[in-house]
Write an enzyme that holds these catalytic residues in place. Structure first.
Site, mmCIF file in Angstrom:
data_model
loop_
_atom_site.group_PDB
_atom_site.id
_atom_site.type_symbol
_atom_site.label_atom_id
_atom_site.label_comp_id
_atom_site.label_asym_id
_atom_site.label_seq_id
_atom_site.Cartn_x
_atom_site.Cartn_y
_atom_site.Cartn_z
ATOM 1 C CE1 TYR A 180 -4.072 -2.122 4.663
ATOM 2 C CE2 TYR A 180 -3.563 0.097 3.922
ATOM 3 C CZ TYR A 180 -3.818 -1.227 3.633
ATOM 4 O OH TYR A 180 -3.789 -1.668 2.335
ATOM 5 C CB SER A 193 -0.904 0.012 1.241
ATOM 6 O OG SER A 193 -1.579 1.250 1.365
ATOM 7 C CE LYS A 209 -1.684 -4.565 3.002
ATOM 8 N NZ LYS A 209 -1.754 -5.891 2.343
#
Length: 325
Positions: A141, A117, A145
């Protein structure tokens, strides 16, 4: 030989599965259906219902289907929600990736394309993001990643002297939109396009989460990239890993030209024919002002290109969503 797509019953994963099949690479799907849909898996594609946290199941799937490589799409993908659910995010994205890598080692599978991402960059203080920029994630998040990328890197180092050295690449992108198949559409309760579509279908007014960002119109700016282009890049990465070609550790799948949320709203009204003025809601936690990447390295190595205008992104997504009614 086949390629395992984790999360292959989800919005992005299902497009990857279709792109693999079109390229003559036999896809296999594993998905726990926490956010995916069994109906998204094309007829004839082997589907294993289960979690990637189940090492025995993943290892068995790799062996039974003679898997050559993995395209790892499964994960918890909501940056804003990850701020309030960090432990769940780390379990799904960090532990999940670790288990997949362990299962690959157990089964002798040595190739992986990782769905990463642009959230790994946080809020870059540059106009265009390049792969070598410092990584400063602004949410659990994004952190998860980045840790996933580290896991791939470290496993590659650890296996470098073996007969099955891990070969890998990570693809970083942000807002994936549109549809390449009317049978597959974004069902996320958090992503912009489906939120707007559902509001319009139900006669509600769509909302913009924050209009006080440091951007020209006050709404945050992102790379909006079409899901069919994203899927195609995953397949080229898999093909190049299978061919033994050299690849960079990570690629940005960027548009170079970002779009603001307000510009997306204007396109929504234009394409759907539903005239509306969006409501302004508070910001979402963890959302940076702007992330726009160049995609130059991916264009060089992965045949990356943006083939869809903003109106085409909206049109294909809208048509797929309406086809589901």
């Amino acid at each position: 030989m086949s390629w395992l797509v984790t999360g292959g019953a989800g919005y992005i994963g299902a497009h990857v599965v279709r792109a693999l099949a079109s390229a003559g690479l036999a896809p296999v799907v594993i998905d726990d259906l926490s956010s995916g849909h069994a109906s998204f898996v094309p007829e004839g594609v082997p589907f294993v219902k289960g979690t990637i946290l189940d090492r025995e199941l993943v290892t068995q799937t790799l062996r039974e289907h003679d898997v050559e490589g993995v395209i790892h799409v499964a994960g918890f993908k909501y940056a804003g929600v990850s701020v309030t659910r960090p432990l769940h995010t780390y379990e799904q994205n960090v532990e999940g990736t670790r288990v997949v890598l362990q299962a690959m080692a157990d089964a002798g599978v040595d190739k992986i394309v990782f769905s990463s991402s642009a959230a790994v960059y946080g809020t870059p203080e540059v106009e265009l993001v390049t792969e070598d920029l410092p990584k400063r994630p602004a949410s659990p998040y994004g952190e998860s990643k980045l840790i996933g990328e580290w896991l791939l890197r470290d496993q590659a180092v650890a296996t470098a002297g073996t007969d099955k050295p891990l070969r890998h690449t990570s693809l970083r992108y942000f807002n994936v939109v549109g549809s390449g198949d009317r049978e597959v559409y974004d069902t996320s309760p958090h992503n912009l396009f489906p939120l707007v579509f559902e509001a319009l279908i139900e006669g509600r007014t769509p909302r913009i989460n924050g209009d006080d960002y440091d951007t020209p119109d006050g709404t945050n700016v992102r790379d909006y990239v079409h899901v069919a282009d994203i899927a195609a890049a995953h397949v080229v990465a898999a093909e190049r890993l299978a061919a033994g070609d050299p690849l960079e550790p990570a690629y940005n799948l960027g548009s170079r030209n970002g779009l603001s949320v307000r510009e997306i709203m204007d396109a929504m009204a234009r394409v759907t024919g539903v005239d509306f003025t969006p409501e302004i809601a508070p910001r979402r936690a963890g959302d940076p002002d702007r992330i726009v990447a160049t995609g130059e390295l991916a264009a060089r190595d992965l045949k990356w290109e943006n083939r869809y205008s903003v109106d085409e992104m909206v049109r294909t997504g809208w048509e797929a969503r309406r086809a589901a009614d």
